[in-house]
Design an enzyme around this catalytic site. Structure first.
Site, PDB file in Angstrom:
ATOM      1  CG  HIS A   1      31.167  31.150  49.316  1.00 10.12           C
ATOM      2  ND1 HIS A   1      30.969  31.415  47.978  1.00 10.12           N
ATOM      3  CD2 HIS A   1      31.636  32.297  49.853  1.00 10.12           C
ATOM      4  CE1 HIS A   1      31.324  32.667  47.730  1.00 10.12           C
ATOM      5  NE2 HIS A   1      31.716  33.227  48.852  1.00 10.12           N
TER       6      HIS A   1
ATOM      7  CB  SER B   1      30.535  36.068  47.714  1.00 13.01           C
ATOM      8  OG  SER B   1      31.809  35.709  47.344  1.00 13.01           O
TER       9      SER B   1
ATOM     10  CG  ASP C   1      29.622  29.253  45.672  1.00 13.05           C
ATOM     11  OD1 ASP C   1      28.952  29.102  46.715  1.00 13.05           O
ATOM     12  OD2 ASP C   1      30.476  30.152  45.535  1.00 13.05           O
TER      13      ASP C   1
HETATM   14  N1  ARG Z   1      34.596  34.919  47.691  1.00 11.84           N
HETATM   15  C1  ARG Z   1      34.354  36.322  47.649  1.00 11.84           C
HETATM   16  C2  ARG Z   1      33.267  36.690  48.612  1.00 11.84           C
HETATM   17  O1  ARG Z   1      32.962  35.855  49.442  1.00 11.84           O
HETATM   18  C3  ARG Z   1      34.121  36.830  46.262  1.00 11.84           C
HETATM   19  C4  ARG Z   1      35.388  36.941  45.567  1.00 11.84           C
HETATM   20  C5  ARG Z   1      35.284  37.312  44.148  1.00 11.84           C
HETATM   21  N2  ARG Z   1      36.641  37.496  43.717  1.00 11.84           N
HETATM   22  C6  ARG Z   1      36.982  37.867  42.500  1.00 11.84           C
HETATM   23  N3  ARG Z   1      38.231  38.069  42.264  1.00 11.84           N
HETATM   24  N4  ARG Z   1      36.101  38.033  41.565  1.00 11.84           N
HETATM   25  O2  ARG Z   1      32.811  37.816  48.660  1.00 11.84           O
END
Ligand code: ARG
Length: 258
Positions: free
Chosen positions: A69, A206, A116
């Site tokens: 993503h 992420s 992912d």
């Molecule tokens: N989707 C988030 C990003 O793009 C990462 C989120 C991780 N969240 C968590 N509660 N561990 O950076």
């Protein structure tokens, strides 16, 4: 990176999940990743920062593994700048490289639905240690996660220094049940959950690694930071791409990129 699909999915979760949207970090002293520490220079030499606001790892001198993503898709891509070799992104010792080509997991739709991961070929060799994808991981159920992302769910700023924390894994069934209540179906063989109240990764982490120790005490990568409902909330662990499932597919993608 926060993508629209993710935001929509999480907004749905927030609306229908019945969990108050209050950041748990409000009640705690401000700490790091969330609930972690600043990494000393050199501790995680293969950890890299990508310019779109994600983390990644050098799995070969010229190849970065990150989250699906975090990238737009498969193909030629010169838009990503990779900063490596430092925990402090502003350090003069930082090395940079540019992306040339990306392969994203085939079948990727959004992080909540699995698949992912993505690999990125760089325009040059960074001459830094690389991180292997773990085959046998000596686990006591605790792994290390890291990133330059938010240190509080309600923070508005990414970090200049790499933060890390140790997180316990949460069994698939327990994690699936928690997210089921929030309206999200976990893809258990592609995702693994970890975290404890007050300790988690967060937005901006992420693509970064979850690591454990291999047979000889070396660091090996077990997961990729993927998503979560808020950050560090009680009952909602972080969700990570389960690399044991994708190791062969990632190896094949890397061969194509070489
Ligand atoms: N989707 C988030 C990003 O793009 C990462 C989120 C991780 N969240 C968590 N509660 N561990 O950076």
């Amino acid at each position: 990176m926060v993508r629209k699909a993710a935001l929509l999915a999480l907004a749905a979760v927030l609306l229908f999940g019945g969990q108050p949207a209050r950041a748990i970090s409000d009640a705690r002293p401000a700490r790091d990743v969330i609930g972690g520490l600043v990494a000393p220079q050199g501790k995680f030499p293969w950890a890299v920062r990508l310019s779109m606001g994600c983390g990644g790892t050098l799995i070969e001198p010229r190849i970065v593994l990150t989250a699906g993503h975090c990238v737009d898709g498969t193909g030629k891509n010169k838009s990503i700048v990779v900063t490596a070799g430092v925990t402090d992104l502003k350090s003069r010792r930082a090395r940079t490289a540019q992306s040339e080509r990306v392969i994203r997991a085939e079948g990727f739709i959004d992080e909540v639905r699995g698949d992912d991961w993505a690999v990125v070929r760089l325009d040059r060799d960074l001459h830094l240690p690389t991180l292997p994808i773990g085959r046998d991981v000596i686990g006591d159920g605790k792994y290390v996660v890291m990133g330059w992302g938010l240190t509080r769910e309600d923070s508005v700023q990414q970090e200049e220094r790499l933060h890390y924390a140790s997180v316990p894994t949460v069994p698939d069934d327990k994690c699936a049940l928690a997210y089921q209540k929030a309206g999200v179906t976990l893809v258990s063989d592609e995702q693994l959950c970890a975290g404890s109240p007050g300790v988690d990764t967060c937005q901006g982490d992420s693509g970064g690694p979850m690591v454990g120790h291999g047979r000889h005490g070396e660091w090996v990568q077990v997961g990729i930071v993927s998503w979560g409902l808020g950050c560090a909330r009680d009952g909602y662990p972080g969700v990570y791409t389960q690399l044991s499932t994708f190791r062969p597919a990632i190896k094949a993608a890397v061969r194509k990129l070489r």
